[in-house]
Scaffold this active site. Sequence first.
Site, PDB file in Angstrom:
ATOM      1  N   ASP A   1      -6.511  -8.194   5.477  1.00 30.79           N
ATOM      2  CA  ASP A   1      -6.132  -9.262   3.827  1.00 30.79           C
ATOM      3  C   ASP A   1      -5.324 -10.110   4.294  1.00 30.79           C
ATOM      4  OD1 ASP A   1      -6.329  -7.359   1.527  1.00 30.79           O
ATOM      5  OD2 ASP A   1      -4.613  -5.757   2.291  1.00 30.79           O
TER       6      ASP A   1
ATOM      7  N   SER B   1       0.708  -1.239  -0.193  1.00 32.79           N
ATOM      8  CA  SER B   1      -0.026  -0.316   0.407  1.00 32.79           C
ATOM      9  C   SER B   1       0.829   1.445  -0.048  1.00 32.79           C
ATOM     10  CB  SER B   1      -0.861  -0.003   1.364  1.00 32.79           C
ATOM     11  OG  SER B   1      -1.803  -1.103   1.291  1.00 32.79           O
TER      12      SER B   1
ATOM     13  N   SER C   1     -13.525   0.946   3.555  1.00 33.89           N
ATOM     14  CA  SER C   1     -12.325   1.037   1.753  1.00 33.89           C
ATOM     15  C   SER C   1     -11.636   2.034   2.119  1.00 33.89           C
ATOM     16  CB  SER C   1     -13.485   0.573   0.849  1.00 33.89           C
ATOM     17  OG  SER C   1     -11.883   0.950  -0.350  1.00 33.89           O
TER      18      SER C   1
ATOM     19  N   GLN D   1      -9.177   2.202   0.061  1.00 30.55           N
ATOM     20  CA  GLN D   1      -9.472   2.274  -1.375  1.00 30.55           C
ATOM     21  C   GLN D   1     -10.467   3.443  -2.219  1.00 30.55           C
ATOM     22  OE1 GLN D   1      -8.923  -1.526  -3.921  1.00 30.55           O
ATOM     23  NE2 GLN D   1      -7.010  -1.901  -2.711  1.00 30.55           N
TER      24      GLN D   1
HETATM   25  C1  S3P Z   1      -5.480  -1.425  -0.153  1.00 27.50           C
HETATM   26  C2  S3P Z   1      -7.055  -1.426   0.520  1.00 27.50           C
HETATM   27  C3  S3P Z   1      -7.803  -2.525   1.240  1.00 27.50           C
HETATM   28  C4  S3P Z   1      -6.492  -3.855   0.821  1.00 27.50           C
HETATM   29  C5  S3P Z   1      -5.584  -3.645  -0.034  1.00 27.50           C
HETATM   30  C6  S3P Z   1      -4.861  -3.267  -0.298  1.00 27.50           C
HETATM   31  C7  S3P Z   1      -5.039  -0.308   0.310  1.00 27.50           C
HETATM   32  O1  S3P Z   1      -8.796  -3.092   0.060  1.00 27.50           O
HETATM   33  O2  S3P Z   1      -7.395  -4.979   0.843  1.00 27.50           O
HETATM   34  O3  S3P Z   1      -4.644  -4.773  -0.805  1.00 27.50           O
HETATM   35  O4  S3P Z   1      -3.848  -0.093  -0.038  1.00 27.50           O
HETATM   36  O5  S3P Z   1      -5.532   0.947   0.355  1.00 27.50           O
HETATM   37  P1  S3P Z   1     -10.012  -2.181   0.400  1.00 27.50           P
HETATM   38  O6  S3P Z   1      -9.596  -0.283   0.511  1.00 27.50           O
HETATM   39  O7  S3P Z   1     -10.688  -2.409  -1.068  1.00 27.50           O
HETATM   40  O8  S3P Z   1     -10.597  -2.956   1.648  1.00 27.50           O
END
Ligand code: S3P
Length: 757
Positions: free
Chosen positions: A630, A337, A482, A484
Amino acid sequence: MLGTTPQDWRNRTLGVVGLGLIGGSICLGAGGFRGASRFNSIIGFDADPYARDQSVQLGLVERCTDSVVELVQQADIIILAVPVKAMGVVLRDCTALGKQPFSGKIVSDVGSVKGSVHACFESILGELPPGMVLGHPIAGSEKSGVFAGRADLFVDHKVILTPVDTTDPEAVAQIARLWTLLGAEVLEMSVDHHDRVLASTSHLPHLIAFSLVDTLAVQDDSLEIFRYAAGGFRDFTRIAGSDPVMWHDIFLENKTAVLESLELFSKDLGRLKAAIESGDSERLLGVFTRAKAARDHFGTMLANKPYRQKMTNTEIEFIAGPATQLGGSIRVPGDKSISHRSIMLGALAEGVTSVEGFLEGEDALATIQAFRDMGVVIEGPEAGAVKVHGVGLHGLKAAPGPLYLGNSGTSMRLLSGLLAAQQFDSVLTGDESLSKRPMKRVMDPLAQMNALVESDNDGRPPLKISGKRELKSIHYDLPVASAQVKSAVLLAGLYAEGVTSVHEPAPTRDHTERMLRGFGCEVETEGAVCRLRGGQQLKACHIDVPADISSAAFFMVAASIAPQADLVLKHVGINPTRTGIIEILRLMGADLEISNETTVGGEPVADIRVRSARLKGIDIPPALVPLAIDEFPVLFIAAGCAEGKTVLTGAEELRVKESDRIQVMADGLLELGFPTRVTHDGIEIEGRGTSSNPVFNGGTVDSHGDHRIAMAFSVAAIRSAEPITIRRCANVATSFPDFSGLAASIGMQIKIRDAKS
Ligand code: S3P
C-alpha cells in the site's frame, strides 16, 4: 410558453397565491419587488386582507390583486403557495376563467402531499394542465404567516418536483430554475414515491411531536413537567409549534402513506416497550446503537461524502504547498486492516470484545455498518473505543438489504468468505471504485469449498452469496500474494469441516492469523502455509489497535524528503509482514530510528523517529513488494526526490487497487513536469534529488478518488516549486480522517477546498 433564459424573466410577472411562510419566502428569495428582483414584477394574493396589506408594506410583492382570478390573469409564472386543503377553493375560483384557466402559464405548488393536489386538479379542471409542475420544497419553520418569510429559507434545501407524463418539460425546467435561483437543490420523483417518503420523514415526526406535547400538556401537573422539560424535549418537539391547520390537512390528505409508516413505527415502539418490560438490554442497545450510527451519518450522507453513498464525492480538493521544516511527535490513526478484523472476529465471538485505537475511517465504518445490518450490537466508535457484542459463529442474521461496503476492498473480500458460510443469502455492493475491483480471486477458492458466490459483472461487485451451503475444507495455493484472499479462505474455513490451509507465494500481512489466536482459536503457521480446523469457537477479548504503518508511511517519506525534519511517529504497528516501507526507505538511505518496541495484543509496535536524509535510488527487491503493497504511491515520491534511478518490478497488483496506482501516479507526476517510465508490473523513476531544490513543478493532479494517491501528492508538494492542487480527495477519509490536520501540525501545508464552491 416562456423561454428558458433568465433575461426572459425580466419581462415576466411572478404571481404568488398565499403569502405565508413559504409564499412570502419565495417572493423575498426572488428579490421581492425591490431592485434585486429577477422579474418585471412580483404580485401576490392572499385570502386574508391583512396579509395582503402587510406583504406590500414588507416589500414581499409590488402589489396584491383583489382575487386569485386577477392574479392568474396578470402573472406568467404562478406559485400556488396555499395549504393543501385550500387548493380546491383556489381552483374552483379559477374556473371563472374557463375550463383551462392556466393555459399558456407556468404553475407550481408547494404542498406537502402531491397525490391529493394532483387529484384535486383532475377533479376540478378535468386534468393536470401541462404547465402545472407539482412541487414541494423541503424547507420550513415552525413559524407561519406573512411575517415569517425569509429570503434564504430555501438555501441548501431540497425541492422535490413530481412531474407526471403529461407535464411540459419546459415548465419543469422553468420551475426548477426558479428554485435554483432561490438557492435550493432540485430533485425529481414520482408523486407516489414522494408521498411515501414524506410520510416517513416529515409527516410521522410531526405527528409524534404533536402527540407527545399534547400527552404531557393535558396532564394535571403539566406546568411542573414543562418547567423541567429542557433541551431534549425542546429539540424533539420544536415542530409541534407548526401550523395546526396545515398539518391537520396533510394527515387527512396523505392518509394511506401516513398510516403505513405509523403502523411500522407503532410495531417498533411496541417492541421497545416489551424490551424495557423484560429487561432485554441487548435489544435496547441494538436499537439505540443502530439509530445513533444512522443519525451520526446523516451529516456525511447529506454532504455527499462517501460513506454509504455512491462515489459522487469528487468535490474535495487539497491544495498542498512546499514546506522546509517538519517536526513534532504524532500518533497516526489506527490500523485499517486490524480495525476491520476486530469487528469481524468480535462479531463472531462469544461475549463482548472491547477495542481501543479503532480507525474511525470510512472503510472500517462500512464494516461496522455491515455487521450492524446483520444484527450485531456494536457500541461506538467513540474516540477509538468500540464494543462488539459477539453473536457467536452462527448468530449473524440476514441483512434487510444489500450490504454496502463503500470503497473497502478488505470488507468485501473478507466478508465474502465469512458470508459464504452463513444460513442466509447476502448481496455485497460498493462504490464506483470498488465495483471495478476483481473478486474472482476470492470467488475461485470459495467455489472450491462448495460456496456459491456469483457476479453478473465479470467477477466484479455486486456479489451474490448464497447461504445454506455445506462448506468443505481445502488446501489453497494462492496464485497472488494477497492477505485478503488468504483471510477470506480462513474465515470460510472456520465453518468447514476439517482443516483448511493456505499457501502463500510471498509473505502477506498476517493480522487475521494473529487475531484469531487472540480470540482463542488455534491457527498454525508453518513456513508459507497457515492452517486452521473448522468449528472452533472464538472468545471475546480486548484489542489495542496500533497506529497504521501505512498511514505513518506518508510522514516517513515527508520527513525524509523535507529539507529539515525531525519527527517521531508514536505507537506504530511494525508487524514484520508490514515493514516493507521501513526496509525500502532504509535501503534508500533514510534515517529511521526505532525505539520503545513492545507487543500489544499479539502485534508488535514501536515509535519511529525520522529525520531528513539524502535518499538514493535503488532496485526495489521484489521480495519486499507484498510487504509494502500500500506504500508505493508515496515511495514513488521518495524515489523522485532521491539521487539516481529507482526501479520497481513485480508489482502488477498495484494496478488493481483503489485505482491503477502505477498509471495514476505516473500521470500525476507527468503533470508536475516529472516523466517516468511505466512498465507492465512497475515503474522506473529517475530521481532528481541532487539538491534540496524543488523536485516537482506545481500543477493539478487527479487522485482518481484514491486515498493513497491523494496523500502521496500532498507529500510531493513539500518539494514542489509551486502548490499542487490534488483533485477528488474525499476518499482520504476512508483510511485517514483528518490527514490534513495532522499534516499541518507537523508543518506541512495543506488546504482543503470544496471544489463546488
Ligand atoms: C489488506 C491487504 C492488502 C492491502 C489492503 C488491506 C488486508 O490487499 O492492499 O489495503 O487488510 O488484508 P491484498 O491482500 O489484496 O494485497
